[in-house]
Structure formats: structure tokens, C-alpha cells
Scaffold this motif. Structure first.
Motif, mmCIF file in Angstrom:
data_model
loop_
_atom_site.group_PDB
_atom_site.id
_atom_site.type_symbol
_atom_site.label_atom_id
_atom_site.label_comp_id
_atom_site.label_asym_id
_atom_site.label_seq_id
_atom_site.Cartn_x
_atom_site.Cartn_y
_atom_site.Cartn_z
ATOM 1 N N HIS A 310 -10.374 -5.160 -42.879
ATOM 2 C CA HIS A 310 -10.960 -4.544 -43.739
ATOM 3 C C HIS A 310 -12.337 -4.961 -43.562
ATOM 4 N N CYS A 311 -13.410 -4.186 -44.183
ATOM 5 C CA CYS A 311 -14.653 -4.744 -44.512
ATOM 6 C C CYS A 311 -15.038 -5.225 -45.869
ATOM 7 N N ILE A 312 -16.213 -5.442 -46.181
ATOM 8 C CA ILE A 312 -16.539 -5.763 -47.569
ATOM 9 C C ILE A 312 -17.807 -4.964 -47.884
ATOM 10 N N ASN A 313 -17.757 -4.363 -49.164
ATOM 11 C CA ASN A 313 -18.858 -3.625 -49.532
ATOM 12 C C ASN A 313 -19.747 -4.398 -50.104
ATOM 13 N N PRO A 314 -20.965 -4.600 -49.632
ATOM 14 C CA PRO A 314 -21.681 -5.869 -50.185
ATOM 15 C C PRO A 314 -22.339 -5.675 -51.331
ATOM 16 N N PHE A 315 -22.281 -4.495 -52.041
ATOM 17 C CA PHE A 315 -22.606 -3.984 -53.436
ATOM 18 C C PHE A 315 -21.472 -4.408 -54.213
ATOM 19 N N SER A 316 -20.506 -3.777 -54.359
ATOM 20 C CA SER A 316 -19.372 -3.925 -55.087
ATOM 21 C C SER A 316 -18.420 -5.123 -54.905
ATOM 22 N N GLY A 317 -18.449 -5.656 -53.631
ATOM 23 C CA GLY A 317 -18.010 -6.887 -53.190
ATOM 24 C C GLY A 317 -16.362 -6.498 -52.923
ATOM 25 N N GLU A 318 -16.010 -5.197 -52.982
ATOM 26 C CA GLU A 318 -14.731 -4.757 -52.757
ATOM 27 C C GLU A 318 -14.447 -4.825 -51.315
ATOM 28 N N ARG A 319 -13.009 -5.079 -50.970
ATOM 29 C CA ARG A 319 -12.383 -4.654 -49.729
ATOM 30 C C ARG A 319 -12.129 -3.217 -49.411
ATOM 31 N N MET A 320 -12.646 -3.083 -48.300
ATOM 32 C CA MET A 320 -12.567 -1.404 -47.870
ATOM 33 C C MET A 320 -11.749 -1.486 -46.651
ATOM 34 N N PRO A 321 -10.638 -0.815 -46.395
ATOM 35 C CA PRO A 321 -9.998 -0.783 -45.389
ATOM 36 C C PRO A 321 -10.509 0.036 -44.377
ATOM 37 N N ILE A 322 -10.591 -0.664 -43.232
ATOM 38 C CA ILE A 322 -11.220 0.692 -41.874
ATOM 39 C C ILE A 322 -10.416 1.313 -40.980
ATOM 40 N N TRP A 323 -10.746 2.539 -41.219
ATOM 41 C CA TRP A 323 -9.940 3.459 -40.449
ATOM 42 C C TRP A 323 -10.449 3.884 -39.611
ATOM 43 N N VAL A 324 -9.617 4.537 -38.468
ATOM 44 C CA VAL A 324 -10.281 5.442 -37.427
ATOM 45 C C VAL A 324 -10.037 6.716 -37.715
ATOM 46 N N ALA A 325 -11.167 7.806 -37.666
ATOM 47 C CA ALA A 325 -10.982 9.033 -38.276
ATOM 48 C C ALA A 325 -11.548 10.152 -37.013
ATOM 49 N N ASN A 326 -10.833 11.334 -36.931
ATOM 50 C CA ASN A 326 -11.376 12.330 -36.140
ATOM 51 C C ASN A 326 -12.644 12.898 -36.560
ATOM 52 N N PHE A 327 -12.988 12.748 -37.708
ATOM 53 C CA PHE A 327 -14.193 13.536 -37.993
ATOM 54 C C PHE A 327 -15.466 12.844 -37.802
#
Length: 834
Positions: A310-327
Motif C-alpha cells: 500500500h501507499c498512503i494518501n497524504p491528504f486523506s491519510g488513507e491506505r491505498m492498495p498499489i496495483w499494476v494495471a495494463n492501462f
RNA sequence: GCGAGAGUGGCGGAACUGGUAGACGCACCGGACUUAGAAUCCGGCGGCUUGUCCGUGGGGGUUCAACUCCCCCCUCUCGCACCA
């Protein structure tokens, strides 16, 4: 005497050549005009598209000369390049021989068409005397950091065995051979065109009015400027950051996941230790290999895998899952995208597919409150910021500014601009091109060649491999060289330049084509540049025209071109001519629907071929070649030929528009004189203002038609003969830019000594334009109800009276009140009744 | 999706800042010349219900008057496009 185009065309071509009729040099007494067509690639023979292109340009060149301009109209050959190599392999010959033979053949074809080129300025880009200057430019560019080496994944065409510039990849395919382009890690030479991105974009404004709207739009689109911000997202259990580029920093509170490109440099590090390494690596490898496009050009379905981190949204403080995406594209922005499903359609589709949270953070005022559960697509409009902490309540446009301020104040990111435009890869792994003047020394590294060693000649005694591979890397005689710095053993660069480099400055060389001391004299270039009118196909709207614009700016900043106003852009006006089609599709050898210009010249002569190309349609439009159409052009040429022959000796050889009102004693003579002057006006306006050559020619046809109708009567007296002589001379003079050979022949035949090449465009008299009798159109309530003849410029009241008395008008206003009578002078009366 | 452009006779195309829609050419038809044809010259040629009626992709609007200006829609061509 029958019209025999071949004898007379040959005669006048020789005459112009012997008299140097179209050679030019710098003059202070006349204004200059630089008329240029995109120079041809010596592919074998001239095709109809060339003829059309050059016929258009030749009209402009002749017309401007006749208007008193000092006209530069040069021609040359875009002579390096891959097709010559391929053809040479096929024919078992050498690219140089192939190219020069083609040039000889095509030159003779152009000469047969009688174009008014200054042949003394002819250049071929494969000539060392040409490309040596290019090598010099690159030494200077290297010195200034404009030319640099970079290792990066490159577009690789497996069939052509060479890299391609971004501009040369069309929907994932090679622009030349349509092979699927692969990505290959290579070290290549690049020109830093991105340094000029902003100027190239800004200067498009200078071209407005002179360039077609759509070409400007295409360039703007291609450069693809996006203004936004870079935001850094901290990675959990790591001291690394994931920077993203976004144009919608106002939606950062809605970022609920992170997506990164399969080729992202931090991918392995992010995945390490999550237990998902194998799955992620497999996915990334699969996507990296596949073509991002479906065969029909549609985008592929969104796909991705979770990296486990995960990484952290510096504004909301939320944990964000890191995905690899084809687009996510590795080559654009930072190769990582913050996923804001509520406000970005791609993110929305991705979030729906993988059940990632959707959070609304912008609420457009005119919409019902958005509910993530009910949304069927992302909402991309601006609106009021919600769920955005201290920024809630702001309009999203203001939010962009405030968030950017905040990023910069807190060190979380910065304002950022992204371009679609990439630096220009100029290395090609091919033989038939300009050698890159760089040397690799084991001790000194990459060393530029010494200026005095230029040109680095391309050896002409090597054979290209049957698969297209260059012989240069296997030719010690070429690559073995002393290091320019230490004198030790070194190896010369064996790649050559992209041929778009040669075409990026050839127009500048034309201003001083045989200069052996410099690429061009600064005074000469200051005199002739910019090109006043550039004419060519729209297929070069991005590639060539963008590179040439960049190049001229780079030459200016490197001191080769003076910094003067008007020198920032190479082409002040651009005309993109349409294609010549046959049976509705582009002429091509594979379709077997070509029309060979030489055969047409054999049959009808050059004047007819030129005339038809110009008459069939306005220059910008495509037109369908019709054999019956060229017959029509031939018929018209014969018609004016017969008319001139009949009148020769019977009418005086007087100049265009020379007959006086006194000569025009009879009504028919007056009508002809009026038509003559009107034609001069119309043809001149059509040529100069709008390049409407088809209507200019039509107007001369009308004049000729009228002469046929009145000639017998006018031959009866001296005044009538003078009007006929003058009108005939006008017709010949006006047609000269279109069909120069027959016009010179007729001029001579009529006994007028001064060649048309030395004559000026006729001047009409305003007075002569006015007809004595005018047809006034009568309307009742806007509908045509009759016509009356009136003397020109008649008193308004008299015309109105006559109109109301007209029986047709009477019939339609019977029993009605006449409310108003609209009078347009010398044109119409509209009676408003009800 | 974004951007640019185009829809007018059987055909290519005219109609400039709103003012006779179809210039000019092709094809077709007729006449003259010719023993005949070709070529040439002259004339005709949007449609029909032959009215000074209907007609410029469709529907509205502005105007005395709209191919032309405004709004909506349809069709086609070209360029770019998972650009964050």
C-alpha cells in the motif's frame, strides 16, 4: 496549323533554360517571394500527386513574378532513406546508383512539365556537400546539449531492422511497412525537441491564418500539453515515494488506490516480500509484451493485479492498495496514476471490476448528489469539493490552485506540466543515411568528430545485407578511426541519421546552395527566409513540419541563423493540397490504378496535364482523375489555339487591357471589353486571395467563349479589332501561369516581342468593369417575380417606380398593401406587401 | 471520446462581406458542316403536377431576403486517442 504541344513545349523549355528565365538572386529593389513545394523523394518516377503539387506551386511562382516579386522557386531531392535501400536490394544494385538514376529520370520528367524552377539551385541530400553541414549542426547541437545519448526502450521495427521515432509509429505499426513495432532497449542519439515544446506550441499562434486550421490543431494535439501537479505518495514500510502526475489534483481526496505501469522501475521493490512476486511478475511480463491496442484500434479491457503493498494518501491519510494495471503507460507522466474512480472513467471501470472503494469528492452544482453505489460512470465535470477536509466547499477549479499551493508549501509535490511530445530519436541502424559524426574511444568515451574532418563520408562501395542490415558496423575502413581527442584507436558511430533530419533544413540550403564555406550565408538567409508559401501533402502535418519548425529554432539558437523577426518559423503560409484519386481511392501501384504523367504528356502535352490538375478541383480538395476531364482541358487549349491562329494578322498585337473605350464603339465590343477587364479582376483575385485556380481558369474560359461569339462582328472595324487583340492578349497573359508553353508560343505568333516571363500581370480599369445595362431582379416578399433592364446606377426612385409598374410584380401585389420596397443598387428590388 | 473538415444536378464543382442557386467543365441530347464519321461551330441540359411551382443532408429560428448567419439533429472523410 495544328496544335502540336511537343514541339512547342520543347522549344520554350529550351528558351527559358538558355535565357536563365527563372534564376534569381538577392535584390534590394524588389520584394522577395519564396515559393516552395515539399521536395520529392527519388522513388523512381513522378506520379500525378507530384504533378498536382508542383503545378499549384508553379502558378503561384509565375503569378508572383508577374506581380513584380523577386521569386525564389527551387527544387531538389530528399535522397537518403530506407526505400532506396530496399529497392536497391530488390534490384541487385547500390542505393546510390538507384537514387541518382532515379533523380536523373525524375529531373527529366519535371523538365518536360516546364516548371519554372531555378535549376541552378538543385540539391540532393545524399551529396556530402549537403550533409556535411548537417554534421556540423550536430557538433554544435552536441556542444549545447541539444544532442544527447540515452538508453531507453525504443520503438523497433523488426522488418526494417531499425528504430523508429514516436511520430513514425502509427497505431502500433511501422509507418513504412506496417510491421508490429516492438520495444527494444537501446542506446540512441536524441535531439532535445522537448526543450522547445513551449515555443513550438506558442508559435503556432503566429501561423494562424497562414496555415490550415487542422494542421495547427494536429500539431497542438500531438504536443499534448497538460498542466497539473505532481504528488508524492509515501510507500508503506519503505522510505521510497511514488510520484504521480495529475491534472485533477482537486480530486486527490478521492484517490482510493494507486495504479502503476507494468514497466515501472519500482515495481520489483514494491512487490518484494509481499508473497505476490510471481503473480505480479507474470502479469507485468505478459502486458509488456502485448500490443496495447486491439486490432480494431479499440482499447483493451482494463486489467490489473494487486502488488500486495500500500501507499498512503497524504491528504486523506488513507491506505491505498498499489496495483499494476495494463492501462498505465510507462512513458507518460511518472508511470504511476492515482486512482480516483468517482471522477475518472478509467479508474471507475477498474474500481468496479476489482471492487475498489469509490469516493465522491466533487459535486457538480446542477446534478443530484452523487452516490457511489448508483453511479454508472465517472463524473468528470467541475463542481463543489466535498469530503475533502479543509478544502471542502471550494469550487474544484479554485481547489486545483489551493491544493497545488499546499503541495508546494508542505513539500508533498509541485506544480507540473507534462507533454506528450518525446525527444526525437535520430539514430537509425541503416546504411543509406548521413553518418553521425561521433566517435567512441575506450579512453575518452564519446567524442564528437573534429570540425575539420567533416564531412564524414558515407562509403559508396558497401553493399546492404539482403535483410536490410547496415554494412557499416562490419566495415573497418569506415568505423576504424583515430580518437579526435587523444588520437588513440577509436570506433566511429555506425548508425546514421533519420532522413527527416535532411528535410528539416533543405529549404534553408536553397538560399545559398553551393556555398562551400558555410551551410548558408547569413545575409542570404535573412533575405529569403521565411518561405512565403509552402505547398505539400497533409501527410506531413506532424512529422516533417514539426521537425522543421524545431530545427529552424535550434539553428537560430546555435548561431547559424540570425535572430531576426520573422526567422522563428520556417513556413509563413502552408497550403496542403488534396490527393489525386482514381476511381475513388488513392492511386497506388498495388491497386493498379495509377495514371502515369509521362504517358499523359505524350498524349496531350504538359500544358494540358497541368491545366487539368488545376481545373479539376480547388487545390486543397481531393479529386478523382477522369480521362474525360483531361480531354476537356485539351479541348479548351485547342480552342484558344484556333482562336489565336484565326485572329493572328487580323488583329493588332497590342498588350492586355490596351483597347480604349473609343475602340469599343459597338455594343458587342463594349461587352467584350467589359468582360476582358472583369476577367483580369476575377482571375487575379482567385489566384492571389484564395488559390481558387479552378474558378480563375473558368473565368478565362468564359472570356474565350465570348470572343468566339463576337469575333466575326468585331473584325468588321478597326476599333473592334483592337478590342479583340487586347482581349486575346489578356487571355494568353492570364493563362500563362497555368499553361506557359502555349501562351509563349501564341504571344510570339501574334507578333508581340516581349516574352511573357518578363511581363507583368494585367491591370484592369474600374471604369471598364461597369456594364451599361443592368438586370434588376424583382422580388415580391423575397420571391423572384420578374426582371427588368435598367441603365447602370439609375436613380433609386425611377427603378422603384419601374419595379412597381412591372406586370409580374403587379400581379403578385394585387389587393395587398405595399409596406416597404427594399432596393439593392444595380441588383434587386424586393417589394414587401401583405 | 477529443480535434478539424465536408454534405449543392447524372458527375467534378460555382455562388466573394446574406441579394437571380447550379458559373465553368464533363457526360448526354439536338442543329449546322460532311457522301459518312471524327473533329469543329451553334444551341439545349435540377425536378415535376409547366406554376415564375418545388428544390442546396433533416428540423427549427433570425431577416424584406438564407447554400450563406444562429440552435438542434443525421451522414461521411481525415487526424489523435487508456495521456492520468
Amino acid at each position: 496549323m495544328k496544335y502540336n504541344p511537343h514541339a512547342l513545349e520543347d522549344k520554350w523549355q529550351k528558351f527559358w533554360e538558355q535565357n536563365h528565365s527563372f534564376q534569381c538572386r538577392e535584390e534590394s529593389s524588389r520584394p522577395k517571394y519564396y515559393c516552395l513545394e515539399m521536395f520529392p523523394y527519388p522513388s523512381g518516377k513522378i506520379h500525378m500527386g507530384h504533378v498536382r503539387n508542383y503545378a499549384i506551386a508553379d502558378v503561384v511562382a509565375h503569378f508572383k513574378r508577374m506581380q513584380g516579386f523577386n521569386v525564389l522557386h527551387p527544387i531538389g531531392w530528399d535522397a537518403f532513406g530506407l526505400p532506396a535501400e530496399n529497392a536497391a536490394i530488390q534490384h541487385g544494385t547500390h542505393p546510390a546508383k538507384w537514387t541518382y538514376d532515379n533523380i536523373d529520370h525524375m529531373r527529366s520528367q519535371l523538365k518536360r512539365l516546364g516548371f519554372s524552377y531555378d535549376w541552378s539551385r538543385e540539391i540532393a541530400t545524399c551529396d556530402p556537400e549537403y550533409y556535411r553541414w548537417e554534421q556540423l549542426f550536430f557538433l554544435k547541437f552536441h556542444e549545447r546539449g541539444l544532442l544527447f545519448r540515452k538508453q531507453a526502450p525504443q520503438n523497433w521495427c523488426p522488418r526494417c531492422n531499425t528504430v523508429l521515432a514516436n511520430e513514425q509509429v502509427v497505431e502500433g505499426l511501422c509507418w513504412r511497412c506496417d510491421a508490429v513495432v516492438e520495444q527494444k532497449e537501446l542506446t540512441q542519439w536524441f535531439l532535445r525537441i522537448t526543450d522547445y515544446a513551449q515555443e513550438l506550441l506558442d508559435d503556432l499562434e503566429k501561423l494562424e491564418g497562414g496555415w490550415p486550421e487542422r494542421v495547427i490543431a494536429m500539431q497542438r494535439n500531438w504536443m499534448g500539453k497538460s498542466v497539473g501537479a505532481e504528488i508524492r505518495f509515501g510507500i508503506e514500510r519503505s522510505d521510497k515515494f511514488l510520484p504521480v502526475f495529475t491534472t485533477r489534483q482537486d480530486t486527490v481526496f478521492g484517490a482510493t488506490f494507486m495504479s502503476i505501469a507494468p514497466a515501472h522501475p519500482l515495481l520489483d521493490e514494491i512487490t518484494a516480500g509481499t508473497g505476490r512476486e510471481a503473480e505480479v511478475a507474470e502479469f507485468a511480463a505478459r502486458i509488456r509484451k502485448s500490443d496495447p491496442k486491439e486490432p480494431d484500434g479499440e482499447a483493451q479491457e482494463k486489467e490489473g493485479v494487486f502488488t500486495g503493498r500500500h501507499c498512503i494518501n497524504p491528504f486523506s491519510g488513507e491506505r491505498m492498495p498499489i496495483w499494476v494495471a495494463n492501462f498505465v503507460l510507462s512513458g507518460y507522466g511518472t508511470g504511476a496514476v492515482m486512482g480516483v474512480p468517482a471522477h475518472d472513467q478509467r479508474d471507475f471501470e477498474f474500481a468496479k471490476k476489482y471492487s475498489l472503494p469509490i469516493r465522491v469528492v466533487v459535486q457538480p452544482a446542477h446534478l443530484a448528489p452523487l452516490d457511489p453505489v448508483l453511479m454508472t460512470q465517472a463524473e468528470t465535470e467541475a463542481g463543489l469539493m466535498v469530503n475533502s477536509g479543509e478544502f471542502s466547499g471550494l469550487h474544484s477549479e479554485e481547489g486545483k490552485v489551493r491544493i497545488a499551493d499546499f503541495l508546494e508549501a508542505e513539500g508533498l509535490g509541485k506544480r507540473s506540466v507534462n507533454w506528450r511530445l518525446r525527444d526525437w530519436n535520430v539514430s537509425r541502424q541503416r546504411y543509406w543515411g548521413t553518418p553521425i559524426p561521433m566517435v567512441y574511444c575506450e579512453k575518452c568515451g564519446v567524442v564528437p568528430e573534429k570540425e575539420e574532418n567533416l564531412p564524414i563520408r558515407l562509403p559508396r562501395d558497401l553493399a546492404v545485407h539482403p535483410d536490410g542490415r547496415s554494412p557499416l558496423p562490419e566495415s573497418p575502413a569506415f568505423y576504424e578511426c583515430p580518437c579526435p581527442k587523444c588520437g588513440g584507436k577509436a570506433r566511429r558511430e555506425t548508425d546514421t541519421f533519420d532522413t527527416f533530419v535532411e528535410s528539416s533544413w533543405y529549404f534553408a540550403r536553397y538560399t545559398d546552395p553551393v556555398n562551400a564555406e558555410a551551410p548558408f550565408d547569413k545575409e542570404k538567409i535573412a533575405y529569403w527566409m521565411p518561405v512565403d508559401q509552402y505547398i505539400g501533402g497533409v501527410e506531413h502535418a506532424i512529422l516533417h513540419l514539426l521537425y522543421a519548425r524545431f530545427f529552424i529554432k535550434a539553428l537560430r539558437d546555435s548561431g547559424f541563423i540570425p535572430k531576426l523577426s520573422g526567422m522563428d518559423e520556417p513556413f509563413a503560409n502552408l497550403l496542403t493540397q488534396g490527393m489525386v484519386l482514381k476511381s475513388g481511392s488513392k492511386m497506388s501501384k498495388s491497386k493498379g490504378n495509377t495514371v502515369d504523367p509521362s504517358e499523359m504528356i505524350d498524349k496531350y502535352g504538359a500544358d494540358t496535364v497541368r491545366l487539368f490538375c488545376l481545373f479539376a478541383a480547388p487545390p486543397e480538395r481531393d479529386f478523382d482523375w477522369a480521362d474525360s476531364g483531361i480531354e476537356g482541358a485539351y479541348r479548351f487549349i485547342n480552342r484558344i489555339w484556333r482562336l489565336a491562329l484565326e485572329l493572328a494578322g487580323k488583329v493588332p498585337a497590342i498588350d492586355a487591357c490596351a483597347a480604349s473605350p473609343a475602340d469599343a464603339a459597338s455594343p458587342k465590343a463594349r461587352a467584350l471589353r467589359q468582360k476582358e477587364h472583369a476577367t483580369v479582376k476575377k482571375a487575379g483575385e482567385d489566384i492571389s486571395g484564395r488559390f481558387q485556380f479552378n474558378t480563375a481558369i473558368a473565368s478565362v474560359m468564359e472570356l474565350v467563349n465570348l470572343m468566339y461569339l463576337v469575333k466575326d462582328e468585331l473584325l468588321a472595324d478597326e476599333g473592334g479589332k483592337r478590342v479583340l487583340g487586347s482581349s486575346l492578349f489578356t487571355a494568353i497573359t492570364l493563362l500563362f501561369p497555368f499553361t506557359p508553353h502555349i501562351c509563349e508560343e501564341l504571344r510570339e505568333l501574334l507578333g508581340s516581342p516581349l516574352p511573357l516571363t518578363e511581363r507583368v500581370w494585367p491591370v484592369y480599369s474600374e471604369k471598364a468593369l461597369g456594364a451599361e445595362k443592368i438586370t434588376i431582379v424583382l422580388q415580391v416578399n423575397g420571391k423572384l417575380r420578374g426582371k427588368i433592364e435598367m441603365p447602370a446606377d439609375e436613380d433609386e426612385e425611377i427603378v422603384k417606380r419601374a419595379a412597381l409598374d412591372d406586370p409580374h410584380v403587379q400581379k403578385h401585389i394585387q389587393g395587398l398593401d405595399v409596406r416597404k420596397v427594399v432596393y439593392v443598387r444595380d441588383k434587386l428590388i424586393n417589394v414587401v406587401a401583405g
